[in-house]
Design a protein around this motif. Structure first.
Motif, PDB file in Angstrom:
ATOM      1  N   TYR A 152      24.836 -57.951 -52.232  1.00  0.00           N
ATOM      2  CA  TYR A 152      24.759 -57.191 -53.642  1.00  0.00           C
ATOM      3  C   TYR A 152      25.134 -58.132 -54.628  1.00  0.00           C
ATOM      4  O   TYR A 152      25.812 -59.003 -54.560  1.00  0.00           O
ATOM      5  CB  TYR A 152      25.455 -55.824 -53.720  1.00  0.00           C
ATOM      6  N   GLY A 153      24.541 -57.784 -55.903  1.00  0.00           N
ATOM      7  CA  GLY A 153      24.534 -58.785 -56.934  1.00  0.00           C
ATOM      8  C   GLY A 153      23.765 -59.774 -57.177  1.00  0.00           C
ATOM      9  O   GLY A 153      22.861 -60.041 -56.067  1.00  0.00           O
ATOM     10  N   PRO A 154      23.683 -60.699 -58.151  1.00  0.00           N
ATOM     11  CA  PRO A 154      22.675 -61.614 -58.266  1.00  0.00           C
ATOM     12  C   PRO A 154      22.670 -62.708 -57.152  1.00  0.00           C
ATOM     13  O   PRO A 154      21.871 -63.482 -56.777  1.00  0.00           O
ATOM     14  CB  PRO A 154      23.324 -62.341 -59.515  1.00  0.00           C
ATOM     15  N   GLY A 156      23.683 -61.711 -53.989  1.00  0.00           N
ATOM     16  CA  GLY A 156      23.773 -61.089 -52.771  1.00  0.00           C
ATOM     17  C   GLY A 156      23.099 -61.916 -51.598  1.00  0.00           C
ATOM     18  O   GLY A 156      23.946 -61.462 -50.512  1.00  0.00           O
ATOM     19  N   ALA A 199      30.500 -66.170 -54.116  1.00  0.00           N
ATOM     20  CA  ALA A 199      30.565 -65.358 -55.354  1.00  0.00           C
ATOM     21  C   ALA A 199      31.048 -65.955 -56.681  1.00  0.00           C
ATOM     22  O   ALA A 199      30.997 -65.317 -57.402  1.00  0.00           O
ATOM     23  CB  ALA A 199      31.455 -64.101 -54.954  1.00  0.00           C
ATOM     24  N   THR A 202      33.998 -63.706 -58.695  1.00  0.00           N
ATOM     25  CA  THR A 202      33.534 -62.576 -59.474  1.00  0.00           C
ATOM     26  C   THR A 202      33.312 -61.570 -58.234  1.00  0.00           C
ATOM     27  O   THR A 202      32.515 -61.659 -57.269  1.00  0.00           O
ATOM     28  CB  THR A 202      32.294 -62.697 -60.262  1.00  0.00           C
ATOM     29  N   ASP A 203      33.617 -60.228 -58.477  1.00  0.00           N
ATOM     30  CA  ASP A 203      33.232 -59.099 -57.644  1.00  0.00           C
ATOM     31  C   ASP A 203      31.985 -58.740 -57.939  1.00  0.00           C
ATOM     32  O   ASP A 203      31.368 -57.550 -57.166  1.00  0.00           O
ATOM     33  CB  ASP A 203      34.242 -57.749 -58.103  1.00  0.00           C
ATOM     34  N   GLU A 204      31.190 -59.288 -58.761  1.00  0.00           N
ATOM     35  CA  GLU A 204      29.750 -58.687 -59.125  1.00  0.00           C
ATOM     36  C   GLU A 204      28.867 -59.030 -58.000  1.00  0.00           C
ATOM     37  O   GLU A 204      27.746 -58.270 -57.744  1.00  0.00           O
ATOM     38  CB  GLU A 204      29.193 -59.514 -60.258  1.00  0.00           C
ATOM     39  N   ASN A 205      29.338 -60.230 -57.172  1.00  0.00           N
ATOM     40  CA  ASN A 205      28.485 -60.626 -56.020  1.00  0.00           C
ATOM     41  C   ASN A 205      29.453 -60.276 -54.853  1.00  0.00           C
ATOM     42  O   ASN A 205      30.604 -60.486 -54.718  1.00  0.00           O
ATOM     43  CB  ASN A 205      28.396 -62.107 -56.078  1.00  0.00           C
ATOM     44  N   THR A 276      36.865 -57.379 -50.822  1.00  0.00           N
ATOM     45  CA  THR A 276      37.707 -56.501 -51.795  1.00  0.00           C
ATOM     46  C   THR A 276      38.524 -55.225 -50.910  1.00  0.00           C
ATOM     47  O   THR A 276      38.843 -54.471 -51.352  1.00  0.00           O
ATOM     48  CB  THR A 276      36.530 -55.789 -52.714  1.00  0.00           C
TER      49      THR A 276
END
Length: 355
Positions: A152-154, A156, A199, A202-205, A276
């Motif tokens: 997931y994320g940009p 991912g 990543a 960052t937790d965005e990915n 995470t």
């Protein structure tokens, strides 16, 4: 106003004076009055209810910090918090129970002397679906390792690919004579670091990860996120993973039904992913005729378990099964990437030992 000394209050609420002094220091249960000259603590009968609540929560094993949170909530919200805590305890206990059962079986087992061996026959298939512009899933099936990762994320797609790539050495690694879970746990730690590199802090990915490692008689399972593992045995389908999602936690707490979860606006929100949280680790004894399925939520989110069971039951071979499952997800709208790994446990004749 009636005052109770710390000793009298301790006897009434069944907490020791030492515990009461600790709870005072932690601002969990403050005395109603402290004598300025002697430092003696005094309480009122009104505080007994809160003191008993603290005592009961301690008997549950709840950490002090979480007890402070519960005590600050109104009754209904406090009840929800206790329910959530106990659901977490039961989930963690189930993981430890499975590990204990494995250790008991491992130490008590009699070595097999038959002339047959078990092996896996497997297939993997991944598809972008009908809506998403790119495929962020990664699927792998090998002689020992079966794995699904849903990024997931940009970043991912690189995240899921990095996670699975970090595990692929297990296909050819020498398995330890002892607990294979240690090897799998170490490998997953390496996969976590590989995903962190992708990543970029960052937790965005990130990515989910569900994988099975074949030992020759057992399958070691690692799982985190909302990809799933199923076992088809004797015509019945069993889910052997537990989703780490917001809606699953609400189901566990009794605040949501499985039917309501299917349309919940936060059904895709993860509580844990590879970088995470701590993955679940389990061991499963394999039997001839078992069929295992690993899949991303692109399948389980749109195809009911009853249909998954029917497709797994009727497919003659793993390759047929994975394509039938992916086709079913796309027929249901294909709103997400969908990936499947199917593996059969089969008996083969043992090779004679070299003279």
């Amino acid at each position: 106003m009636e005052w109770l000394t710390i000793g009298a209050f301790a006897r009434a609420c069944r907490l020791s004076p030492k515990a009461l002094r600790l709870y005072d220091e932690l601002e969990l249960l403050r005395p109603a009055r402290v004598d300025a000259a002697t430092g003696y603590r005094y309480y009122t009968p009104v505080q007994l209810e809160q003191a008993r609540l603290v005592a009961w929560l301690r008997r549950l094993g709840m950490p002090l910090a979480r007890i402070r949170t519960v005590c600050a909530l109104p009754p209904a919200a406090a009840a929800d918090e206790i329910r959530a805590y106990w659901a977490q305890v039961e989930a963690e206990t189930a993981v430890r129970r499975d590990l204990a059962a494995f250790l008991v079986d491992e130490l008590a087992a009699t070595p097999r002397k038959d002339t047959t061996v078990l092996e896996l026959r497997y297939s993997a298939h991944s598809d972008p679906g009908l809506v998403r512009p790119a495929n962020q899933d990664t699927a792998h099936a090998g002689a020992r390792l079966l794995a699904i990762a849903d990024g997931y994320g940009p970043a991912g797609a690189p995240a899921s690919s990095a996670a699975v790539a970090a595990l692929r050495f297990l296909d050819t690694a020498d398995l330890p004579a002892g607990n294979v879970l240690n090897l799998l746990a170490d490998a997953v730690h390496g996969a976590t670091e590989a995903v962190r590199d992708v990543a970029a802090g960052t937790d965005e990915n990130g990515t989910t990860l569900t994988a099975l490692l074949w030992t020759g008689s057992r399958l070691a399972l690692v799982h985190i996120g909302d990809s799933r593992a199923y076992l088809l045995r004797g015509g019945a389908l069993f889910r052997i993973t537990h989703d780490h999602t917001v809606v699953q936690s609400l189901i566990d707490e009794g605040r949501l039904t499985a039917e309501e979860a299917g349309t919940h606006p936060q059904r895709a929100l993860l509580l844990k992913a590879l970088t995470t949280g701590t993955p679940d680790l389990k061991l499963h004894d394999a039997e001839p005729g078992d069929r295992y399925l690993l899949c991303s939520d692109g399948l389980s989110g749109v195809v009911p378990d009853t249909t998954i069971r029917d497709l797994l039951t009727t497919a003659a071979a793993p390759d047929t099964a994975v394509h039938s499952l992916v086709d079913a997800a796309n027929t249901a709208g294909g709103p997400d990437n969908v990936s499947c790994v199917v593996a059969d446990v089969v008996e083969t004749a043992a090779r004679p030992a070299a003279s």
